[in-house]
Motif scaffolding. Structure first.
Motif, PDB file in Angstrom:
ATOM      1  N   UNK A  19      -6.404  -4.147   0.729  1.00  0.00           N
ATOM      2  CA  UNK A  19      -5.317  -3.560  -0.054  1.00  0.00           C
ATOM      3  C   UNK A  19      -4.486  -4.647  -0.730  1.00  0.00           C
ATOM      4  N   UNK A  20      -4.324  -5.782  -0.068  1.00  0.00           N
ATOM      5  CA  UNK A  20      -3.625  -6.905  -0.700  1.00  0.00           C
ATOM      6  C   UNK A  20      -4.470  -7.475  -1.833  1.00  0.00           C
ATOM      7  N   UNK A  50       0.189  -4.595   1.276  1.00  0.00           N
ATOM      8  CA  UNK A  50       1.159  -5.378   0.518  1.00  0.00           C
ATOM      9  C   UNK A  50       2.414  -4.593   0.178  1.00  0.00           C
ATOM     10  N   UNK A  51       3.421  -5.345  -0.267  1.00  0.00           N
ATOM     11  CA  UNK A  51       4.513  -4.784  -1.042  1.00  0.00           C
ATOM     12  C   UNK A  51       4.975  -5.854  -2.011  1.00  0.00           C
ATOM     13  N   UNK A  52       5.706  -5.438  -3.034  1.00  0.00           N
ATOM     14  CA  UNK A  52       6.211  -6.385  -4.023  1.00  0.00           C
ATOM     15  C   UNK A  52       7.726  -6.295  -4.100  1.00  0.00           C
ATOM     16  N   UNK A  53       8.316  -7.396  -4.535  1.00  0.00           N
ATOM     17  CA  UNK A  53       9.730  -7.446  -4.892  1.00  0.00           C
ATOM     18  C   UNK A  53       9.768  -7.795  -6.373  1.00  0.00           C
ATOM     19  N   UNK A  54      10.137  -6.827  -7.189  1.00  0.00           N
ATOM     20  CA  UNK A  54      10.166  -7.016  -8.638  1.00  0.00           C
ATOM     21  C   UNK A  54      11.618  -6.975  -9.094  1.00  0.00           C
ATOM     22  N   UNK A  97     -11.340   3.661  -0.523  1.00  0.00           N
ATOM     23  CA  UNK A  97     -10.221   3.422   0.382  1.00  0.00           C
ATOM     24  C   UNK A  97     -10.294   4.273   1.647  1.00  0.00           C
ATOM     25  N   UNK A  98     -10.801   5.461   1.526  1.00  0.00           N
ATOM     26  CA  UNK A  98     -10.806   6.374   2.671  1.00  0.00           C
ATOM     27  C   UNK A  98     -12.141   6.422   3.396  1.00  0.00           C
TER      28      UNK A  98
END
Length: 235
Positions: A19-20, A50-54, A97-98
């Motif tokens: 996922x990343x 993941x996550x992002x900081x935008x 993905x699943x």
């Protein structure tokens, strides 16, 4: 600058998590400058990377990251695709993905040999006296998740049948095209590369890797995508 929170390169891959890797690919396809940070797991909004900081906006989940890029930056990951292809591409991503993902998880975490070659390294920072207990606890949780999700309920023979059909379907969809939906990469390629490259990590022996390796066009596709988008990992 936009920051992508990751686990970091592992197993010859751009990241330990498919996922990343998918999020990396989405940012690269959109042409957005970004930096990475490996220290965000404990702050992950959904408890996952993941996550992002935008610019202060926190966006978790690789698919929500895609929707954020489309909305904020006006980038169309499926430009050039017909409405039918757009629908097929989205469903293809979700199938990877699943379906493929859970078999990779099972192979890495539930097989003792594979675990020792890969996920065991995630526990190095835990002091040795408690490390075995921590590993056993997390592995039990993974097995419980796989049981609830359903993958662990199939026999090895049944899993082999399903994975053979899945790899064949991916190979048929790709055909002799450079990308899954034509001559240019689309959003589906971010997911396809991430999950097939993760399945093909050479450290791990498992049925999904065996089935993908039966299809030369899939092997060529993963190698080509790695050279094109992650040359540092391909070196």
């Amino acid at each position: 600058m936009l920051t992508l929170y990751t686990f970091g390169p592992a197993f010859g891959l751009p990241d330990a998590s498919p996922f990343v890797i998918k999020a990396h690919m989405l940012l690269k396809l959109a042409g957005l400058a970004y930096q990475t940070d490996r220290g965000g797991f404990r702050r992950a909004p959904k408890g996952k990377l993941p996550f992002i900081d935008d610019d202060g906006q926190i966006v978790p989940d690789s698919t929500l990251i895609r929707l954020h890029i489309e909305r904020k930056y006006g980038f169309d990951f499926d430009a050039g695709l017909t409405p039918e292809q757009r629908g097929a591409a989205w469903m293809f991503e979700k199938a990877l993905e699943d379906h493929f993902y859970w078999h990779v998880v099972q192979a890495r975490w539930c097989d003792d040999e594979n675990f020792a070659k890969g996920p065991a390294s995630f526990f190095k920072s835990i002091p040795w006296p408690v490390r075995p207990a921590a590993q056993a606890f997390i592995r039990r949780k993974v097995r419980g998740t796989l049981q609830g999700q359903g993958t662990a309920r199939y026999s090895p023979q049944e899993q082999q049948q399903l994975l053979a059909r899945g790899a064949q379907a991916a190979a048929q969809l790709l055909g002799d095209k450079p990308y899954f939906f034509g001559n240019s990469p689309s959003g589906a390629d971010a997911t396809a590369f991430a999950f097939m490259a993760s399945a093909l990590a050479p450290q791990f022996k498992h049925p999904l890797r065996d089935e993908i390796e039966q299809h030369p066009n899939l092997i060529d596709y993963v190698a080509r995508m790695q050279r094109e988008f992650f040359p540092e990992a391909a070196a």
